[in-house]
Design an enzyme around this catalytic site. Structure first.
Site, PDB file in Angstrom:
ATOM      1  N   LYS A   1     -70.907 -60.021  49.449  1.00 22.21           N
ATOM      2  CA  LYS A   1     -71.477 -59.169  48.400  1.00 22.21           C
ATOM      3  C   LYS A   1     -73.002 -59.158  48.391  1.00 22.21           C
ATOM      4  O   LYS A   1     -73.614 -58.172  47.942  1.00 22.21           O
ATOM      5  CB  LYS A   1     -70.955 -59.596  47.025  1.00 22.21           C
ATOM      6  CG  LYS A   1     -69.471 -59.333  46.838  1.00 22.21           C
ATOM      7  CD  LYS A   1     -69.018 -59.723  45.453  1.00 22.21           C
ATOM      8  CE  LYS A   1     -67.529 -59.466  45.280  1.00 22.21           C
ATOM      9  NZ  LYS A   1     -67.054 -59.768  43.911  1.00 22.21           N
TER      10      LYS A   1
ATOM     11  N   ASP B   1     -68.155 -54.972  39.407  1.00 21.55           N
ATOM     12  CA  ASP B   1     -67.657 -56.257  38.887  1.00 21.55           C
ATOM     13  C   ASP B   1     -68.118 -56.505  37.461  1.00 21.55           C
ATOM     14  O   ASP B   1     -67.394 -57.093  36.654  1.00 21.55           O
ATOM     15  CB  ASP B   1     -68.126 -57.416  39.769  1.00 21.55           C
ATOM     16  CG  ASP B   1     -67.350 -57.537  41.066  1.00 21.55           C
ATOM     17  OD1 ASP B   1     -66.190 -57.074  41.104  1.00 21.55           O
ATOM     18  OD2 ASP B   1     -67.888 -58.093  42.034  1.00 21.55           O
TER      19      ASP B   1
END
Length: 295
Positions: A72, A108
């Site tokens: 990420k 997220d």
């Protein structure tokens, strides 16, 4: 029929439910979507190869990719642009290809925040301890402070990483809202967990590929609420230990669904049916009760 080609890059992601979640929602929307899993372990590739994989996906006509552990943060240098949220977080979990450009987003934050507010709307947020300060940890930390946590203590096996995240958070949310602590801060008479209201596990410990507990079970106490970002398995060792003590808990299923819904919207421009996606997840995960209704 409109069609889309998407996928997921990460390590140990064979059990991911993302393909089914995205493809089932596409069927409901009357479009065709193919979602491919690009598992670094299966491909025998290093996390450092994420840029090469992103370039290859763009070259062969992918519309977008989801990005998960451990890529990420590594993926950022290989993108052309970041959304404001992804830029603030320094972490990307969704890449959209538009007009030859690779644009990084982060769903997220909203995924965790929506799941938390839906399941634990009335818990105390005065003092929260978070394990993990990586890509998922950055998103969860921002969500917790946005939700109103007064003081967030970040504990990571890499203290310098926790310190960097705490610095970023205080710059955005104000002094003393976030502090970093070494793993030793969890133990002993002065443990940061002793008077904490909540605990969040934002590490990969508990995943099918990384089983176990992220901390000794004896550090938990009934006064805590405990939240997970791991969803495969849905019942982690941490949640089992917390429930045995009577703690209120939040599994990672809701975050998985809501971040997927937001990614689906970015990939397709369509508005997903999140309630139907929650139902899909419960079926796919073999959940014996409706998702997001445990306490």
């Amino acid at each position: 029929m409109t069609s889309y080609l998407t996928g997921l890059i990460g390590a140990g992601i064979g059990p991911s439910l993302s393909p089914q979640l995205h493809e089932r929602e596409a069927d409901r929307q009357g479009v065709r979507l193919l979602y491919r899993v690009l598992d670094l372990d299966t491909l025998r590739r290093s996390p450092a190869d994420v840029g090469e994989l992103v370039r290859a996906a763009r070259a062969v006509g992918f519309d977008g990719l989801n990005i998960t552990h451990p890529c990420k943060q590594l993926v950022i240098e290989h993108l052309d642009e970041l959304s404001p949220e992804a830029g603030r977080l320094g972490a990307v979990n969704t890449v959209v290809f538009r007009e030859g450009r690779a644009i990084g987003h982060n769903t997220d934050v909203t995924g965790f925040a929506t799941s938390f507010a839906r399941t634990l709307p009335d818990v105390a947020l005065g003092r929260v301890v978070q394990l993990g300060a990586g890509g998922a940890g950055a998103a969860v930390a921002h969500a917790l402070l946005t939700l109103g946590a007064d003081r967030l203590t970040l504990v990571d096996t890499d203290p310098a990483r926790a310190a960097r995240l705490a610095e970023d958070l205080t710059a955005r949310f104000g002094p003393d809202r976030a502090v970093a602590g070494p793993p030793s801060a969890l133990q002993g008479p002065a443990s940061v967990l002793a008077d904490a209201h909540g605990l969040v596990n934002a590490t990969p410990i508990g995943m099918a590929a990384h089983p176990g507990l992220p901390l000794p079970a004896e550090l938990l106490h009934p006064g805590l609420w405990v939240a997970e970002v791991v969803y495969r398995p849905l019942r982690t060792a941490l949640l089992d230990a917390a429930r045995e003590l009577g703690c209120r808990t939040l599994d990672g299923g809701g975050m998985a669904v809501f971040q997927a819904a937001d990614a689906f919207r970015l990939f397709t421009g369509l508005s997903p049916d999140t309630e139907a996606m929650l139902g899909d997840f419960a079926t796919l995960a073999g959940s014996p009760e409706p998702l997001q209704r445990r306490s």
